[in-house]
Scaffold this motif. Structure first.
Motif, short mmCIF file in Angstrom:
data_model
loop_
_atom_site.label_atom_id
_atom_site.label_comp_id
_atom_site.label_asym_id
_atom_site.label_seq_id
_atom_site.Cartn_x
_atom_site.Cartn_y
_atom_site.Cartn_z
N GLY A 85 27.93 116.72 91.36
CA GLY A 85 29.22 116.73 90.70
C GLY A 85 30.10 117.88 91.14
O GLY A 85 29.68 118.75 91.90
N GLY A 86 31.33 117.85 90.67
CA GLY A 86 32.29 118.89 91.01
C GLY A 86 33.53 118.74 90.18
O GLY A 86 33.55 118.02 89.18
N VAL A 87 34.61 119.38 90.64
CA VAL A 87 35.88 119.33 89.91
C VAL A 87 37.01 119.28 90.93
O VAL A 87 36.93 119.89 92.00
CB VAL A 87 36.02 120.54 88.95
N ALA A 88 38.06 118.53 90.59
CA ALA A 88 39.22 118.42 91.46
C ALA A 88 40.04 119.70 91.40
O ALA A 88 40.43 120.14 90.33
CB ALA A 88 40.08 117.23 91.04
N ILE A 89 40.28 120.32 92.54
CA ILE A 89 41.11 121.52 92.61
C ILE A 89 42.58 121.13 92.71
O ILE A 89 43.45 121.83 92.23
CB ILE A 89 40.69 122.40 93.81
N THR A 90 42.85 119.99 93.35
CA THR A 90 44.20 119.45 93.46
C THR A 90 44.21 118.05 92.85
O THR A 90 43.15 117.47 92.61
CB THR A 90 44.66 119.35 94.93
N ASP A 91 45.40 117.50 92.61
CA ASP A 91 45.49 116.09 92.27
C ASP A 91 44.93 115.30 93.44
O ASP A 91 45.14 115.65 94.60
CB ASP A 91 46.95 115.68 92.05
N LEU A 92 44.19 114.24 93.15
CA LEU A 92 43.64 113.38 94.20
C LEU A 92 44.44 112.08 94.19
O LEU A 92 44.40 111.33 93.24
CB LEU A 92 42.15 113.10 93.92
N ARG A 93 45.22 111.84 95.27
CA ARG A 93 46.16 110.71 95.31
C ARG A 93 46.04 109.85 96.54
O ARG A 93 47.04 109.71 97.22
CB ARG A 93 47.59 111.20 95.23
N PRO A 94 45.11 109.25 96.96
CA PRO A 94 43.73 109.33 96.48
C PRO A 94 42.92 110.43 97.17
O PRO A 94 41.75 110.60 96.88
CB PRO A 94 43.15 107.97 96.83
N SER A 95 43.52 111.19 98.09
CA SER A 95 42.75 112.27 98.71
C SER A 95 43.22 113.62 98.19
O SER A 95 44.33 113.74 97.66
CB SER A 95 42.88 112.22 100.24
N LEU A 97 43.55 110.72 90.56
CA LEU A 97 42.83 111.54 89.58
C LEU A 97 43.55 112.88 89.49
O LEU A 97 43.92 113.47 90.51
CB LEU A 97 41.38 111.77 89.99
N ALA A 98 43.72 113.37 88.29
CA ALA A 98 44.45 114.61 88.05
C ALA A 98 43.61 115.84 88.41
O ALA A 98 42.37 115.80 88.39
CB ALA A 98 44.89 114.70 86.60
N LYS A 99 44.31 116.93 88.71
CA LYS A 99 43.68 118.24 88.93
C LYS A 99 42.81 118.56 87.73
O LYS A 99 43.13 118.21 86.60
CB LYS A 99 44.79 119.29 89.10
N ASP A 100 41.70 119.23 87.96
CA ASP A 100 40.71 119.63 86.95
C ASP A 100 39.86 118.48 86.42
O ASP A 100 39.08 118.67 85.49
CB ASP A 100 41.36 120.38 85.77
N SER A 101 39.98 117.28 87.01
CA SER A 101 39.11 116.16 86.60
C SER A 101 37.69 116.45 87.04
O SER A 101 37.43 116.97 88.12
CB SER A 101 39.57 114.86 87.26
N SER A 102 36.74 116.10 86.19
CA SER A 102 35.33 116.21 86.53
C SER A 102 34.99 115.06 87.47
O SER A 102 35.37 113.91 87.23
CB SER A 102 34.50 116.13 85.26
N LEU A 103 34.28 115.36 88.56
CA LEU A 103 34.01 114.38 89.60
C LEU A 103 32.52 114.19 89.85
O LEU A 103 31.72 115.09 89.59
CB LEU A 103 34.64 114.82 90.93
#
Length: 66
Positions: free
Chosen positions: A2-12, A31-37
């Motif tokens: 797992g990890g966390v989004a540092i930037t918005d993923l749109r989709p990259s 996926l928005a910034k700070d989303s758990s991945l």
């Protein structure tokens, strides 16, 4: 893994996974910034992630990974 989004993923975008900043691609449109991945696949040079619904607070995960 797992990890966390540092930037918005749109989709990259960029995610923190295993204490490393990595370029990732989502399996959905946005996926928005700070989303758990969660990593779902690695194909060639692409890391494919999806939102981790069961992880809870993404900021807690971010602090854990940093």
């Amino acid at each position: 893994m797992g990890g966390v989004a540092i930037t918005d993923l749109r989709p990259s975008g960029i995610a923190m996974i295993a204490k490393e900043r990595l370029d990732v691609v989502t399996d959905v449109q946005y996926l928005a910034k700070d989303s758990s991945l969660m990593v779902v696949a690695v194909t060639g040079n692409q890391i494919i992630v999806k939102e981790n619904q069961s992880q809870g607070d993404a900021l807690w995960v971010f602090r854990l990974l940093c």
